[in-house]
Design an enzyme around this catalytic site. Sequence first.
Site, PDB file in Angstrom:
ATOM      1  N   ASP A 152      22.880  13.041  33.431  1.00  0.00           N
ATOM      2  CA  ASP A 152      22.518  13.355  32.047  1.00  0.00           C
ATOM      3  C   ASP A 152      21.350  14.326  31.962  1.00  0.00           C
ATOM      4  O   ASP A 152      20.359  14.187  32.660  1.00  0.00           O
ATOM      5  CB  ASP A 152      22.166  12.094  31.282  1.00  0.00           C
ATOM      6  N   ASN A 284      18.598  18.055  22.628  1.00  0.00           N
ATOM      7  CA  ASN A 284      19.748  18.629  23.306  1.00  0.00           C
ATOM      8  C   ASN A 284      20.838  17.569  23.472  1.00  0.00           C
ATOM      9  O   ASN A 284      20.622  16.580  24.181  1.00  0.00           O
ATOM     10  CB  ASN A 284      19.339  19.173  24.678  1.00  0.00           C
ATOM     11  N   ASP A 311      19.860   7.860  22.997  1.00  0.00           N
ATOM     12  CA  ASP A 311      19.328   8.988  23.767  1.00  0.00           C
ATOM     13  C   ASP A 311      17.808   9.043  23.616  1.00  0.00           C
ATOM     14  O   ASP A 311      17.210  10.124  23.460  1.00  0.00           O
ATOM     15  CB  ASP A 311      19.968  10.315  23.339  1.00  0.00           C
ATOM     16  N   HIS A 315       8.415  12.027  24.741  1.00  0.00           N
ATOM     17  CA  HIS A 315       7.605  13.103  25.315  1.00  0.00           C
ATOM     18  C   HIS A 315       6.188  13.023  24.764  1.00  0.00           C
ATOM     19  O   HIS A 315       5.975  12.566  23.629  1.00  0.00           O
ATOM     20  CB  HIS A 315       8.185  14.481  24.975  1.00  0.00           C
TER      21      HIS A 315
END
Length: 435
Positions: A152, A284, A311, A315
């Site tokens: 992934d 993405n 998902d 960050h």
Amino acid sequence: MSILIKNGYIIDPYNNNEKKMNIFIENGRISLANNAKQEENCFVIDAENCWVVPGLIDMHTHLRDPGQLHKETIETGALAAAAGGFTRICSMPNTVPPIDNTDILSYIKKKSGVINKAIVFPVGCLTVGMNGSEVSPMEKLASHGAVAFSDDGKSVKNISVMSEALKKAAALNKPVLVHCEDSDLAAGGVFNEGHVSKRLNLKGISCESEFSVVERDINLAAKTGVRLHICHVSTARSVEIIRNARRINSVKDRLTAEACPHHFSLCEDDIPSRCELLGDYKMNPPLRSRIDRDAVCEGLNDATISVIATDHAPHAKNEKKDIKNAAFGIMGLETAVSLSVTKLIKPGILSPMQWLKKMTSNPAGILGMDISGIIEGSIAELTIIDPNEEYVVQKQNFYSKSCNTPFIGHKLFGRVKYTIIGDNIAYDHKNFANK
């Protein structure tokens, strides 16, 4: 500790059951109590006006551990998962180093085993180092607990390598979770190739970069007999390709797909002009057009897309500042329930039972998890949700180590009140983690 859940409305996709009743938990197992005689010596939860459902499963979580602990750790990710109503999460293999050997896999299992929050199931790499040139030691990874395989974040470009990997996964009866992206077409892209990328003078990521690889991987799956699961579907054409492929009997039972809450909740029209906010809209695959978003919702409605996965991609703040070089991805564990209630259930796109299948029994079936649901004697894995509670998303309320999300300030319906695993209350909305 014994637990009594009273007055709740049970929705159990494993047994296709909906009913208002009490649940008594003793020694970690469920007893379907029709009265409240056990109240005196147990922890009592009044679930009036709430759904009591099997613990949610996220097939697609990035925990960043090992290697990027400034973004997330196994502990903070498991805390965030429990707060989001998840009792089981699959940790994707793009850690540093990646999960392409048994030492890293064992590290994750050992570290997650003492946290006592959401249960972590590692996904092993499809190729060594996720470099796309050599198939990983899949047999060893499977024997040490890998529930699936994936690279992934990347597609395996080399068709021969991809075919070999799919054949090995098929022999092991393990699903392969594919990120479908033509890296040449997508190179340098920031947002969807459309009016927003043009307005911001940023390189776009075409829909073709996704659907061309969706088509390729489905064709390879048909030839190899693998169970193929397509991650984070974002384009109308991808939905159409998957829908058509699932009509072919030889592929139907082996082809599944997922959608993420951000792709059914937002589209490129929602991307703001303010530069300081843009990074939290970079993911993405990117947010696509309104037509694409509506097609994803339609795919969820007609079961072309059988799974909702987060998902979750945390960050650090400084990694989202420069939009051209910003990291892709947003966090998702703690907003998935609310976005689903607000964007899918309240508008009538999905019924509560349809939605829960996509977050419980469907992913469990794909991953080969033996879960009984809410029946007498089964191990308790439960989530309690108030579907009508409204709240504003605020960054200070996240349990994740990061807060990169475009949903800050959004008013949403649906709050997770409790997450229970065995006789452990993994999340209590009243006093969780001293928050």
